[in-house]
Design a protein around this motif. Structure first.
Motif, PDB file in Angstrom:
ATOM      1  N   ASP A  99     -71.122 -75.041 -61.074  1.00  0.00           N
ATOM      2  CA  ASP A  99     -70.970 -76.476 -60.852  1.00  0.00           C
ATOM      3  C   ASP A  99     -69.658 -76.944 -61.472  1.00  0.00           C
ATOM      4  O   ASP A  99     -68.823 -76.144 -61.882  1.00  0.00           O
ATOM      5  CB  ASP A  99     -72.178 -77.247 -61.410  1.00  0.00           C
ATOM      6  CG  ASP A  99     -72.374 -77.042 -62.903  1.00  0.00           C
ATOM      7  OD1 ASP A  99     -71.549 -76.346 -63.540  1.00  0.00           O
ATOM      8  OD2 ASP A  99     -73.353 -77.582 -63.451  1.00  0.00           O
ATOM      9  N   VAL A 100     -69.473 -78.242 -61.546  1.00  0.00           N
ATOM     10  CA  VAL A 100     -68.235 -78.809 -62.076  1.00  0.00           C
ATOM     11  C   VAL A 100     -68.044 -78.421 -63.544  1.00  0.00           C
ATOM     12  O   VAL A 100     -66.929 -78.114 -63.970  1.00  0.00           O
ATOM     13  CB  VAL A 100     -68.234 -80.352 -61.907  1.00  0.00           C
ATOM     14  CG1 VAL A 100     -67.015 -80.980 -62.546  1.00  0.00           C
ATOM     15  CG2 VAL A 100     -68.329 -80.717 -60.446  1.00  0.00           C
ATOM     16  N   THR A 101     -69.134 -78.400 -64.308  1.00  0.00           N
ATOM     17  CA  THR A 101     -69.037 -78.027 -65.714  1.00  0.00           C
ATOM     18  C   THR A 101     -68.591 -76.582 -65.853  1.00  0.00           C
ATOM     19  O   THR A 101     -67.766 -76.255 -66.711  1.00  0.00           O
ATOM     20  CB  THR A 101     -70.383 -78.242 -66.422  1.00  0.00           C
ATOM     21  OG1 THR A 101     -70.777 -79.604 -66.259  1.00  0.00           O
ATOM     22  CG2 THR A 101     -70.297 -77.920 -67.892  1.00  0.00           C
ATOM     23  N   ALA A 102     -69.127 -75.707 -65.002  1.00  0.00           N
ATOM     24  CA  ALA A 102     -68.726 -74.295 -65.049  1.00  0.00           C
ATOM     25  C   ALA A 102     -67.235 -74.149 -64.746  1.00  0.00           C
ATOM     26  O   ALA A 102     -66.547 -73.332 -65.366  1.00  0.00           O
ATOM     27  CB  ALA A 102     -69.563 -73.477 -64.073  1.00  0.00           C
ATOM     28  N   GLN A 103     -66.736 -74.937 -63.814  1.00  0.00           N
ATOM     29  CA  GLN A 103     -65.302 -74.898 -63.504  1.00  0.00           C
ATOM     30  C   GLN A 103     -64.477 -75.358 -64.694  1.00  0.00           C
ATOM     31  O   GLN A 103     -63.446 -74.777 -65.021  1.00  0.00           O
ATOM     32  CB  GLN A 103     -64.983 -75.778 -62.302  1.00  0.00           C
ATOM     33  CG  GLN A 103     -65.323 -75.130 -60.983  1.00  0.00           C
ATOM     34  CD  GLN A 103     -64.874 -76.006 -59.828  1.00  0.00           C
ATOM     35  OE1 GLN A 103     -65.007 -77.217 -59.859  1.00  0.00           O
ATOM     36  NE2 GLN A 103     -64.344 -75.368 -58.798  1.00  0.00           N
ATOM     37  N   ALA A 104     -64.930 -76.401 -65.362  1.00  0.00           N
ATOM     38  CA  ALA A 104     -64.199 -76.926 -66.515  1.00  0.00           C
ATOM     39  C   ALA A 104     -64.232 -75.974 -67.699  1.00  0.00           C
ATOM     40  O   ALA A 104     -63.425 -76.087 -68.612  1.00  0.00           O
ATOM     41  CB  ALA A 104     -64.771 -78.282 -66.929  1.00  0.00           C
ATOM     42  N   ARG A 105     -65.169 -75.033 -67.677  1.00  0.00           N
ATOM     43  CA  ARG A 105     -65.307 -74.084 -68.786  1.00  0.00           C
ATOM     44  C   ARG A 105     -64.831 -72.682 -68.416  1.00  0.00           C
ATOM     45  O   ARG A 105     -65.213 -71.711 -69.052  1.00  0.00           O
ATOM     46  CB  ARG A 105     -66.753 -74.042 -69.244  1.00  0.00           C
ATOM     47  CG  ARG A 105     -67.167 -75.352 -69.904  1.00  0.00           C
ATOM     48  CD  ARG A 105     -68.560 -75.305 -70.417  1.00  0.00           C
ATOM     49  NE  ARG A 105     -68.884 -76.544 -71.113  1.00  0.00           N
ATOM     50  CZ  ARG A 105     -70.098 -76.913 -71.413  1.00  0.00           C
ATOM     51  NH1 ARG A 105     -71.125 -76.158 -71.089  1.00  0.00           N
ATOM     52  NH2 ARG A 105     -70.312 -78.042 -72.048  1.00  0.00           N
ATOM     53  N   GLY A 106     -64.025 -72.543 -67.390  1.00  0.00           N
ATOM     54  CA  GLY A 106     -63.411 -71.262 -67.079  1.00  0.00           C
ATOM     55  C   GLY A 106     -63.942 -70.569 -65.847  1.00  0.00           C
ATOM     56  O   GLY A 106     -63.469 -69.515 -65.481  1.00  0.00           O
ATOM     57  N   GLN A 107     -64.958 -71.126 -65.210  1.00  0.00           N
ATOM     58  CA  GLN A 107     -65.519 -70.587 -63.965  1.00  0.00           C
ATOM     59  C   GLN A 107     -65.860 -69.102 -64.112  1.00  0.00           C
ATOM     60  O   GLN A 107     -65.344 -68.241 -63.419  1.00  0.00           O
ATOM     61  CB  GLN A 107     -64.545 -70.812 -62.817  1.00  0.00           C
ATOM     62  CG  GLN A 107     -65.157 -70.795 -61.471  1.00  0.00           C
ATOM     63  CD  GLN A 107     -64.171 -71.273 -60.419  1.00  0.00           C
ATOM     64  OE1 GLN A 107     -63.085 -71.763 -60.713  1.00  0.00           O
ATOM     65  NE2 GLN A 107     -64.557 -71.120 -59.172  1.00  0.00           N
ATOM     66  N   HIS A 108     -66.777 -68.811 -65.023  1.00  0.00           N
ATOM     67  CA  HIS A 108     -67.173 -67.431 -65.297  1.00  0.00           C
ATOM     68  C   HIS A 108     -68.051 -66.871 -64.181  1.00  0.00           C
ATOM     69  O   HIS A 108     -68.895 -67.573 -63.635  1.00  0.00           O
ATOM     70  CB  HIS A 108     -67.937 -67.355 -66.614  1.00  0.00           C
ATOM     71  CG  HIS A 108     -67.063 -67.510 -67.820  1.00  0.00           C
ATOM     72  ND1 HIS A 108     -66.424 -68.678 -68.126  1.00  0.00           N
ATOM     73  CD2 HIS A 108     -66.714 -66.620 -68.791  1.00  0.00           C
ATOM     74  CE1 HIS A 108     -65.729 -68.518 -69.234  1.00  0.00           C
ATOM     75  NE2 HIS A 108     -65.883 -67.274 -69.661  1.00  0.00           N
ATOM     76  N   SER A 109     -67.841 -65.614 -63.869  1.00  0.00           N
ATOM     77  CA  SER A 109     -68.770 -64.896 -62.989  1.00  0.00           C
ATOM     78  C   SER A 109     -69.626 -64.039 -63.911  1.00  0.00           C
ATOM     79  O   SER A 109     -69.129 -63.364 -64.815  1.00  0.00           O
ATOM     80  CB  SER A 109     -68.015 -64.038 -61.967  1.00  0.00           C
ATOM     81  OG  SER A 109     -67.245 -63.061 -62.618  1.00  0.00           O
TER      82      SER A 109
END
Length: 185
Positions: A99-109
């Motif tokens: 989500d947007v938060t994951a993107q703001a935190r580095g977009q981890h896989s």
């Protein structure tokens, strides 16, 4: 003739009462200051090992958020039939949800690792300039978070010694007098 006697009556003053109140207030201040000084917490700052990093001062805001999300997800995991990153994302558990938060935190896989008796989830960032690779390892009921500066970290053996040798740092919480995050940019 009568002699008139003059009686001088001094005006009422509160000198005695004022002095008594002043002494009482002074005694209370001295006593309360002594009690505060005796009960003051004199905790010393605990030094971290070279293979540890402080949660507040060693991680940036995105990494702190990832750590908090991972530690909040751990209590939910035993109640789920599947703990693959996809299933955790379907359950809406951050940081596994894209989500947007994951993107703001580095977009981890995320990928799940199962070495021996421990379970682990490895997050590799698509945006390493925002956050570093992060590892959640759960052995029994004890979660530990590890972080590294390496782009492609090795994750074959997840014992403490192997992680330290591979350049991982354990995220540790150290309580001291300062609650201010130092900006290390």
């Amino acid at each position: 003739m009568s002699s008139a006697t003059r009686i001088i009556v001094p005006p009422a003053s509160g000198r005695r009462e004022s002095l008594a109140v002043l002494l009482l207030v002074t005694a209370i201040l001295i006593l309360s200051s002594g009690v505060v000084l005796l009960h003051r917490d004199r905790s010393e700052t605990l030094a971290l090992s070279e293979w540890q990093v402080d949660l507040r001062s060693g991680l940036n805001a995105a990494e702190q958020g990832l750590t908090a999300d991972l530690l909040n997800a751990v209590p939910e995991m035993p109640h789920l039939p599947d703990t693959s990153p996809e299933a955790l994302a379907d359950e809406g558990l951050p940081p596994f949800v894209a989500d947007v938060t994951a993107q703001a935190r580095g977009q981890h896989s995320w990928q799940r690792l199962q070495p021996g008796m421990a379970q682990a989830w490895l997050g590799l960032p698509a945006l390493p300039e925002i956050a570093r690779p992060i590892l959640l390892r759960v052995a029994g009921d004890t979660p530990t978070i590890w972080i590294t500066d390496q782009a492609n970290p090795g994750t074959g053996d997840l014992t403490d010694a192997a992680l330290i040798a591979a350049g991982w740092k354990q995220v540790a919480t150290r309580f001291d007098a300062s609650v201010t995050r130092e900006d290390r940019h």
